[in-house]
Write an enzyme that holds these catalytic residues in place. Structure first.
Site, mmCIF file in Angstrom:
data_model
loop_
_atom_site.group_PDB
_atom_site.id
_atom_site.type_symbol
_atom_site.label_atom_id
_atom_site.label_comp_id
_atom_site.label_asym_id
_atom_site.label_seq_id
_atom_site.Cartn_x
_atom_site.Cartn_y
_atom_site.Cartn_z
ATOM 1 N N ASP A 1 -4.626 9.121 10.912
ATOM 2 C CA ASP A 1 -3.117 8.677 10.926
ATOM 3 C C ASP A 1 -2.768 9.078 12.321
ATOM 4 O OD1 ASP A 1 -3.110 7.537 8.499
ATOM 5 O OD2 ASP A 1 -2.742 9.270 7.381
ATOM 6 N N GLU B 1 0.796 -1.110 -0.016
ATOM 7 C CA GLU B 1 -0.089 0.327 0.085
ATOM 8 C C GLU B 1 0.810 1.274 0.001
ATOM 9 O OE1 GLU B 1 -2.557 -0.210 3.411
ATOM 10 O OE2 GLU B 1 -3.137 -2.237 3.064
#
Length: 256
Positions: free
Chosen positions: A57, A46
């Site tokens: 995140d 990814e």
């Protein structure tokens, strides 16, 4: 089948995926890192495209995104870098990022260009499922791209069934609803969640992400899913000197 679908058709268990941010730690090493990861034994990758407001995140990946943006990484630059991807890398590649940069680029153009450079799937955590189905699914399907949906412990059974219906490769099973980079603490509740998903006997396999950082957490995840994704732990490695040379040992430590 695209490469991703073929992988899940031929290999059912113990799959290892690695996430990293394009343009980090250096602008022009995106394909170098991908090549090194394939040689080290990763099953699929990814590649994140950075965004200025990465709400899902944790600090490690936020920092990598900030650095990548400072280095000059954009969606346009990433696609330029990936033009020679398939001359050097054979394993499936997914792009992962937020919907805003995709919409700015143009979603139809984004899907077309992604397919042209050899990308197999896209993960967009903040793309609503109904918008994907009603407005954008045709662009993914026309370009043979898999759209990967995320499931959390709070996702209802009905929604999971709908996600399974709209998926054609795998479902990204979050180990928690927290940000990336946390630890995978398999409490009774989380274990029940994994068992509940497994008992649903979905058409698509599940891959567990968030909190996978070593062999113990990878092995535990593989008890309940077809494999797992390592993100923050690998991005930390990229901050070290001679990081390309350290990739084989890193991958072997996760899955000997």
């Amino acid at each position: 089948m695209n490469r991703l679908q073929n992988l899940f058709h031929t290999k059912k268990t113990n799959l290892l995926s690695i996430y990293y941010t394009a343009g980090y730690p250096e602008l022009n090493t995106t394909v170098d890192i991908a090549e090194a990861l394939e040689k080290a034994g990763a099953d699929f990758l990814e590649i994140g495209f950075p965004y200025s407001d990465p709400v899902a995140d944790g600090p490690t990946i936020q920092h990598s995104s900030e650095t990548a943006l400072q280095n000059g990484m954009t969606v346009h630059v990433l696609f330029e870098q990936l033009k020679d991807l398939r001359k050097r890398v054979n394993i499936p590649i997914l792009l992962m990022g937020y919907v805003n940069p995709i919409l700015q680029y143009g979603i139809e153009k984004f899907c077309k260009t992604a397919s042209e450079v050899g990308v197999d799937g896209i993960i967009v955590p903040d793309l609503p499922m109904y918008e994907y189905e009603a407005l954008y699914s045709k662009y993914f399907l026309d370009n043979n791209l898999s759209n990967i949906f995320l499931v959390t412990p709070q996702t209802s059974a009905d929604r999971i069934r709908k996600i399974d219906e709209l998926s054609n490769s795998f479902i990204y099973l979050l180990s928690s609803s927290s940000i990336t980079g946390g630890s995978l603490n398999v409490s009774t509740n989380i274990e029940d969640y994994y068992k509940r998903i497994k008992a649903m006997e979905l058409n698509n396999p599940a891959i567990i992400g968030f909190g996978i950082s070593n062999n113990a957490t990878f092995t535990k995840a593989c008890e309940y899913a077809s494999g797992a994704i390592v993100g923050s732990a690998f991005v930390k490695l990229l901050a070290e000197d001679n990081y390309l040379e350290k990739i084989p040992a890193f991958v072997k430590a996760i899955r000997p």
